[in-house]
Scaffold this active site. Structure first.
Site, PDB file in Angstrom:
ATOM      1  N   SER A   1       0.821  -1.216   0.000  1.00  0.00           N
ATOM      2  CA  SER A   1       0.000   0.000   0.000  1.00  0.00           C
ATOM      3  C   SER A   1       0.853   1.264   0.000  1.00  0.00           C
ATOM      4  O   SER A   1       1.083   1.844  -1.062  1.00  0.00           O
ATOM      5  CB  SER A   1      -0.959  -0.022   1.181  1.00  0.00           C
ATOM      6  OG  SER A   1      -1.866   1.037   1.052  1.00  0.00           O
ATOM      7  N   ARG A   2       1.355   1.673   1.147  1.00  0.00           N
ATOM      8  CA  ARG A   2       2.260   2.819   1.230  1.00  0.00           C
ATOM      9  C   ARG A   2       3.290   2.526   2.313  1.00  0.00           C
ATOM     10  O   ARG A   2       2.956   1.993   3.373  1.00  0.00           O
ATOM     11  CB  ARG A   2       1.511   4.111   1.568  1.00  0.00           C
ATOM     12  CG  ARG A   2       0.752   4.728   0.417  1.00  0.00           C
ATOM     13  CD  ARG A   2       1.670   5.278  -0.689  1.00  0.00           C
ATOM     14  NE  ARG A   2       0.916   5.867  -1.780  1.00  0.00           N
ATOM     15  CZ  ARG A   2       0.543   5.230  -2.889  1.00  0.00           C
ATOM     16  NH1 ARG A   2       0.867   3.954  -3.063  1.00  0.00           N
ATOM     17  NH2 ARG A   2      -0.129   5.857  -3.833  1.00  0.00           N
TER      18      ARG A   2
ATOM     19  N   ASP B   1       6.277  -3.908  -1.323  1.00  0.00           N
ATOM     20  CA  ASP B   1       6.343  -3.284  -2.648  1.00  0.00           C
ATOM     21  C   ASP B   1       6.518  -1.775  -2.486  1.00  0.00           C
ATOM     22  O   ASP B   1       6.661  -1.058  -3.472  1.00  0.00           O
ATOM     23  CB  ASP B   1       5.062  -3.591  -3.439  1.00  0.00           C
ATOM     24  CG  ASP B   1       5.127  -3.058  -4.869  1.00  0.00           C
ATOM     25  OD1 ASP B   1       6.097  -3.410  -5.574  1.00  0.00           O
ATOM     26  OD2 ASP B   1       4.245  -2.275  -5.277  1.00  0.00           O
TER      27      ASP B   1
ATOM     28  N   GLU C   1      11.126   5.446  -0.040  1.00  0.00           N
ATOM     29  CA  GLU C   1      11.330   4.936  -1.405  1.00  0.00           C
ATOM     30  C   GLU C   1      11.620   6.029  -2.422  1.00  0.00           C
ATOM     31  O   GLU C   1      12.204   5.756  -3.475  1.00  0.00           O
ATOM     32  CB  GLU C   1      10.121   4.104  -1.859  1.00  0.00           C
ATOM     33  CG  GLU C   1       8.857   4.926  -2.104  1.00  0.00           C
ATOM     34  CD  GLU C   1       7.704   4.076  -2.643  1.00  0.00           C
ATOM     35  OE1 GLU C   1       7.426   3.017  -2.066  1.00  0.00           O
ATOM     36  OE2 GLU C   1       7.095   4.498  -3.643  1.00  0.00           O
TER      37      GLU C   1
ATOM     38  N   HIS D   1       7.888  -0.878  -5.914  1.00  0.00           N
ATOM     39  CA  HIS D   1       6.608  -0.223  -6.250  1.00  0.00           C
ATOM     40  C   HIS D   1       6.150  -0.585  -7.671  1.00  0.00           C
ATOM     41  O   HIS D   1       5.902   0.288  -8.503  1.00  0.00           O
ATOM     42  CB  HIS D   1       6.723   1.300  -6.091  1.00  0.00           C
ATOM     43  CG  HIS D   1       5.410   1.937  -5.730  1.00  0.00           C
ATOM     44  ND1 HIS D   1       5.280   2.930  -4.789  1.00  0.00           N
ATOM     45  CD2 HIS D   1       4.151   1.704  -6.180  1.00  0.00           C
ATOM     46  CE1 HIS D   1       4.013   3.286  -4.690  1.00  0.00           C
ATOM     47  NE2 HIS D   1       3.303   2.552  -5.521  1.00  0.00           N
ATOM     48  N   GLN D   2       6.031  -1.886  -7.895  1.00  0.00           N
ATOM     49  CA  GLN D   2       5.624  -2.341  -9.226  1.00  0.00           C
ATOM     50  C   GLN D   2       4.263  -3.035  -9.228  1.00  0.00           C
ATOM     51  O   GLN D   2       3.844  -3.572 -10.255  1.00  0.00           O
ATOM     52  CB  GLN D   2       6.684  -3.284  -9.824  1.00  0.00           C
ATOM     53  CG  GLN D   2       6.742  -4.664  -9.169  1.00  0.00           C
ATOM     54  CD  GLN D   2       7.651  -5.633  -9.909  1.00  0.00           C
ATOM     55  OE1 GLN D   2       8.855  -5.620  -9.723  1.00  0.00           O
ATOM     56  NE2 GLN D   2       7.077  -6.482 -10.764  1.00  0.00           N
ATOM     57  N   ALA D   3       3.573  -3.018  -8.060  1.00  0.00           N
ATOM     58  CA  ALA D   3       2.312  -3.766  -7.997  1.00  0.00           C
ATOM     59  C   ALA D   3       1.298  -3.275  -9.035  1.00  0.00           C
ATOM     60  O   ALA D   3       0.511  -4.043  -9.570  1.00  0.00           O
ATOM     61  CB  ALA D   3       1.722  -3.685  -6.589  1.00  0.00           C
TER      62      ALA D   3
HETATM   63  P1  NAD Z   1      -9.747   2.087  -1.479  1.00  0.00           P
HETATM   64  O1  NAD Z   1      -9.984   3.536  -1.145  1.00  0.00           O
HETATM   65  O2  NAD Z   1     -10.687   1.405  -2.406  1.00  0.00           O
HETATM   66  O3  NAD Z   1      -9.677   1.227  -0.129  1.00  0.00           O
HETATM   67  C1  NAD Z   1      -8.994   1.646   1.007  1.00  0.00           C
HETATM   68  C2  NAD Z   1      -9.730   1.081   2.210  1.00  0.00           C
HETATM   69  O4  NAD Z   1      -8.980   1.417   3.389  1.00  0.00           O
HETATM   70  C3  NAD Z   1     -11.134   1.659   2.380  1.00  0.00           C
HETATM   71  O5  NAD Z   1     -12.063   0.613   2.511  1.00  0.00           O
HETATM   72  C4  NAD Z   1     -11.035   2.495   3.643  1.00  0.00           C
HETATM   73  O6  NAD Z   1     -12.237   2.496   4.412  1.00  0.00           O
HETATM   74  C5  NAD Z   1      -9.927   1.760   4.393  1.00  0.00           C
HETATM   75  N1  NAD Z   1      -9.334   2.579   5.444  1.00  0.00           N
HETATM   76  C6  NAD Z   1      -9.169   3.920   5.497  1.00  0.00           C
HETATM   77  N2  NAD Z   1      -8.616   4.270   6.670  1.00  0.00           N
HETATM   78  C7  NAD Z   1      -8.421   3.125   7.358  1.00  0.00           C
HETATM   79  C8  NAD Z   1      -7.894   2.835   8.648  1.00  0.00           C
HETATM   80  N3  NAD Z   1      -7.470   3.808   9.461  1.00  0.00           N
HETATM   81  N4  NAD Z   1      -7.846   1.552   9.041  1.00  0.00           N
HETATM   82  C9  NAD Z   1      -8.296   0.547   8.232  1.00  0.00           C
HETATM   83  N5  NAD Z   1      -8.817   0.766   7.013  1.00  0.00           N
HETATM   84  C10 NAD Z   1      -8.874   2.034   6.587  1.00  0.00           C
HETATM   85  O7  NAD Z   1      -8.260   2.028  -2.021  1.00  0.00           O
HETATM   86  P2  NAD Z   1      -7.594   0.865  -2.898  1.00  0.00           P
HETATM   87  O8  NAD Z   1      -7.775   1.184  -4.348  1.00  0.00           O
HETATM   88  O9  NAD Z   1      -8.014  -0.455  -2.380  1.00  0.00           O
HETATM   89  O10 NAD Z   1      -6.047   1.134  -2.586  1.00  0.00           O
HETATM   90  C11 NAD Z   1      -5.535   0.925  -1.295  1.00  0.00           C
HETATM   91  C12 NAD Z   1      -4.149   1.538  -1.205  1.00  0.00           C
HETATM   92  O11 NAD Z   1      -3.268   0.819  -2.075  1.00  0.00           O
HETATM   93  C13 NAD Z   1      -4.060   2.986  -1.725  1.00  0.00           C
HETATM   94  O12 NAD Z   1      -4.351   3.913  -0.676  1.00  0.00           O
HETATM   95  C14 NAD Z   1      -2.643   3.107  -2.174  1.00  0.00           C
HETATM   96  O13 NAD Z   1      -1.877   3.653  -1.120  1.00  0.00           O
HETATM   97  C15 NAD Z   1      -2.200   1.675  -2.427  1.00  0.00           C
HETATM   98  N6  NAD Z   1      -1.835   1.403  -3.821  1.00  0.00           N
HETATM   99  C16 NAD Z   1      -0.618   0.846  -4.078  1.00  0.00           C
HETATM  100  C17 NAD Z   1      -0.248   0.575  -5.391  1.00  0.00           C
HETATM  101  C18 NAD Z   1       1.078  -0.058  -5.730  1.00  0.00           C
HETATM  102  O14 NAD Z   1       1.474  -0.074  -6.911  1.00  0.00           O
HETATM  103  N7  NAD Z   1       1.793  -0.636  -4.783  1.00  0.00           N
HETATM  104  C19 NAD Z   1      -1.129   0.890  -6.436  1.00  0.00           C
HETATM  105  C20 NAD Z   1      -2.377   1.422  -6.129  1.00  0.00           C
HETATM  106  C21 NAD Z   1      -2.730   1.692  -4.818  1.00  0.00           C
END
Ligand code: NAD
Length: 337
Positions: free
Chosen positions: A233-234, A258, A263, A295-297
């Site tokens: 995620s981050r 990832d 980073e 960061h390739q996911a």
């Molecule tokens: P999304 O907004 O659909 O889902 C995020 C979920 O997290 C939501 O259901 C929200 O309610 C929940 N949330 C918010 N605050 C929270 C907390 N304090 N505790 C628990 N849950 C909480 O987002 P998504 O599309 O599923 O993406 C999730 C994350 O993935 C993004 O925020 C981004 O940082 C990351 N991401 C990474 C890549 C990558 O290449 N590695 C690519 C896209 C997204």
């Protein structure tokens, strides 16, 4: 619209040029990352297009605004790198790509879990060197194991669906439970229960002030000995120093990343001829039970196509004065959903 596209890689150029046939924006591709040092490159551009590690703090935004930029078009979902209060004060509009391929990220997450569990990355190297020993490659059946998913939005939901297919028990934690996850058998529990019971913990919530260092020394102390931790995620969801301690004490059985908190100094560049100065990152690389991708996911054809098309549509809507559904507002930063 005249758009300065920061942090451009050859693949961005390819997908944006193709998608731009329908929009005809004036795209200028810039390789540098947006930062205080490079912000002036956007002088005279009414829009900038940026990615995950571009820096959009108040100082950078003030430079952009002073030189004519009105629109920030993020070509990613997360907006943790933007000072939204500053954009509101400066009257700037922010648009993003909320979903380009949640499948890409979910599938990469599963790839990391399988690779790390069955040590496929190590087996690949061994076999190529004529070493056919199995010592050290022992994994476990995912079937019947408990997977803890933190954040069950678009990506977390797909991870739940796939892991359900493996015959796993799924525990979920989210501030807004998702009925689609319950429909595939996920059970919502408090975070403490998820941390205690899960064999694999995977993070899919956004980075916000509430989730910064969600996985810290205290959280790790609550986990099962030998747990696998996965973060696609981050980076800053995890306190890296605490995780290194957890790996050294063997409380953490394995770690797949990832994303990484620092980073932006490393990822997306070829640094193979340089001396890496980040000692925490280098320490992580010394563990045989740590697997890191840079960061390739998100990195699939489908995702890059969707990113380019949605970003350019967002810019066109702004230019035409239309309401853009992908606009980010200050409230989202406080209660993201
Ligand atoms: P999304 O907004 O659909 O889902 C995020 C979920 O997290 C939501 O259901 C929200 O309610 C929940 N949330 C918010 N605050 C929270 C907390 N304090 N505790 C628990 N849950 C909480 O987002 P998504 O599309 O599923 O993406 C999730 C994350 O993935 C993004 O925020 C981004 O940082 C990351 N991401 C990474 C890549 C990558 O290449 N590695 C690519 C896209 C997204």
């Amino acid at each position: 619209m005249k758009v300065a596209v920061f942090s451009t890689k050859p693949y961005d150029r390819q997908f944006f040029i193709t998608a731009n046939y329908d929009h005809e924006h004036e795209l200028v591709f810039l390789e540098p990352r947006l930062s205080r040092e490079t912000a002036l490159l956007a002088k005279g551009f009414s829009a900038v297009c940026v990615f995950v590690n571009d820096q959009l703090d108040a100082h950078v935004l003030e430079i952009l605004a002073a030189h004519g930029t009105r629109l920030i078009a993020l070509r990613c979902a997360g907006f943790n790198n933007v000072d939204l209060k500053a954009t509101a004060k400066l009257g700037m509009t922010i648009v993003r790509v909320p979903a380009y391929s949640p499948h890409a990220v979910a599938e990469h997450t599963i790839g990391l879990i399988l690779t790390l569990n069955r040590k496929i990355h190590r087996a690949y190297n061994r076999v190529r060197e004529g070493n056919f020993s199995l010592d050290g490659l022992l994994g476990f059946d995912l079937h019947d194991r408990t997977i803890g998913i933190v954040g069950t939005g678009k990506i977390g939901q797909i991870v739940a669906q796939i892991m359900q297919g493996f015959g796993c028990r799924i525990l979920a934690y989210d501030v807004h439970p998702n009925p689609a996850c319950e429909a595939v058998g996920a059970r919502y529990v408090e975070l403490a229960k998820l941390l205690t019971d899960a064999d694999v913990i995977t993070l899919h919530c956004p980075l916000t002030p509430d989730t910064h260092h969600l996985i810290n020394q205290n959280a790790i102390a609550q986990m099962k000995k030998g747990v696998m931790l996965v973060n696609t995620s981050r980076g800053a969801l995890i306190d890296t120093k605490a995780v290194i301690q957890g790996l050294k004490s063997q409380k953490l059985g394995s770690l797949a990343l990832d994303v990484y908190e620092q980073e932006s100094d490393l990822f997306f560049e070829d640094l193979s001829n340089q001396i890496i100065q980040d000692d925490l990152f280098e320490r992580l690389l010394t563990f045989p039970n740590v697997l890191i991708t840079a960061h390739q996911a998100f990195f699939t054809k489908e995702a890059l196509q969707n990113i380019a098309e949605t970003t350019l549509s967002n810019i066109s809507e702004y230019q035409q004065g239309k309401e853009c559904v992908n606009q980010v507002n200050l409230e989202q930063a406080i209660a993201p959903k």
